[in-house]
Design an enzyme around this catalytic site. Structure first.
Site, PDB file in Angstrom:
ATOM      1  N   GLY A  86       0.806  -1.209   0.000  1.00  0.00           N
ATOM      2  CA  GLY A  86       0.000   0.000   0.000  1.00  0.00           C
ATOM      3  C   GLY A  86       0.838   1.257   0.000  1.00  0.00           C
ATOM      4  O   GLY A  86       0.414   2.306  -0.520  1.00  0.00           O
ATOM      5  N   GLU A  89       1.665   1.832  -3.532  1.00  0.00           N
ATOM      6  CA  GLU A  89       0.437   2.249  -4.203  1.00  0.00           C
ATOM      7  C   GLU A  89       0.096   3.699  -3.885  1.00  0.00           C
ATOM      8  O   GLU A  89      -0.422   4.429  -4.738  1.00  0.00           O
ATOM      9  CB  GLU A  89      -0.711   1.318  -3.800  1.00  0.00           C
ATOM     10  CG  GLU A  89      -0.581  -0.074  -4.416  1.00  0.00           C
ATOM     11  CD  GLU A  89      -1.584  -1.067  -3.862  1.00  0.00           C
ATOM     12  OE1 GLU A  89      -2.365  -1.609  -4.657  1.00  0.00           O
ATOM     13  OE2 GLU A  89      -1.577  -1.295  -2.624  1.00  0.00           O
ATOM     14  N   GLU A 109       2.602  -8.234  -2.416  1.00  0.00           N
ATOM     15  CA  GLU A 109       1.369  -8.930  -2.040  1.00  0.00           C
ATOM     16  C   GLU A 109       1.334 -10.377  -2.496  1.00  0.00           C
ATOM     17  O   GLU A 109       0.718 -11.228  -1.847  1.00  0.00           O
ATOM     18  CB  GLU A 109       0.149  -8.187  -2.605  1.00  0.00           C
ATOM     19  CG  GLU A 109      -0.131  -6.838  -1.978  1.00  0.00           C
ATOM     20  CD  GLU A 109       0.618  -5.699  -2.639  1.00  0.00           C
ATOM     21  OE1 GLU A 109       0.329  -4.530  -2.336  1.00  0.00           O
ATOM     22  OE2 GLU A 109       1.517  -5.975  -3.476  1.00  0.00           O
TER      23      GLU A 109
END
Length: 235
Positions: A86, A89, A109
């Site tokens: 994240g 991201e 991930e």
């Protein structure tokens, strides 16, 4: 480590919407501190979630990051230390990324039996191309700052103690620019990339013509004619 748990995701969305709304905010720096940008999601929190819980949460997760990507102003990510999962991201949601020499970025991930869920499969592929995105997402490997710059994942690599200062300088310079024209440029590029060339050209054309109604356009052109290029001061 700035774990992006649910509370942080919700707060991120609130702050992004506030930054978008406030006229006194002209540019945004996303910064996690001197040691780490964001090491990813709160894995223990996610581990406790079943399929139903994640179905109900997944849209809110994406919306929190999309709120950052859709701030209609210049956004720079100042990346120190780890930007993983994240965290990576979130950096992808910025318009420009300045990374520390010791930064490491990645989408790990797959090592959890998952895929990125906050926009990584889409924004990473659009930024570095599908082949490089698949390499990072399929393997889950981390890339150091120099490689990240080589593949286009970050735009500038600087000493760790200069990251925030250089990001702030980038934002401060653009904060002095014509706000509506910057918004028009960002929307034309971002939205245009999501559609066909003709629609993208229509978006550009409408913004281009519309800016002729602004004071900034009058001020910029008058300054150019009277003083030369690059000397206009925008309000």
């Amino acid at each position: 480590m700035n774990a992006l748990d649910i509370a942080t995701q919700d707060r991120l969305k609130e702050l992004a919407e506030e930054a978008a709304r406030r006229e006194d905010v002209r540019a945004v720096v996303v910064y996690g501190g001197e040691k780490v940008f964001a090491a990813g999601a709160d894995i223990k929190e996610m581990q406790a979630m079943d399929h139903t819980a994640m179905v109900l949460r997944a849209r809110a997760l994406q919306d929190s990051f999309t709120a950052v990507a859709r701030i209609p102003k210049p956004v720079v990510a100042a990346v120190t230390g780890y930007a993983l999962g994240g965290g990576c991201e979130l950096a992808l949601c910025a318009d420009f990324r300045i990374a520390a020499e010791n930064a490491k970025l990645g989408q790990p991930e797959i090592l959890l039996g998952l895929i990125p869920g906050a926009g990584g499969t889409q924004r990473l592929a659009r930024l570095v191309g599908p082949s490089k995105a698949k390499d990072l997402i399929f393997t889950g490997r981390m890339v150091k700052a120099d490689e990240a710059r080589e593949i286009g994942l970050v735009d500038r690599v600087v000493p760790a103690d200069e990251v925030y200062a250089q990001a702030h300088a980038w934002a401060a310079k653009l904060a002095q620019g014509p706000a509506l024209a910057l918004r028009a440029a960002k929307e034309s590029i971002d939205v245009g990339l999501e559609t066909d060339i003709d629609t993208g050209l229509a978006i550009e054309r409408n913004w281009f013509a519309g800016l002729f109604a602004t004071e900034d356009r009058e001020r910029g052109m008058r300054s150019f004619v009277e003083e030369g290029p690059g000397k206009a001061k925008f309000l």
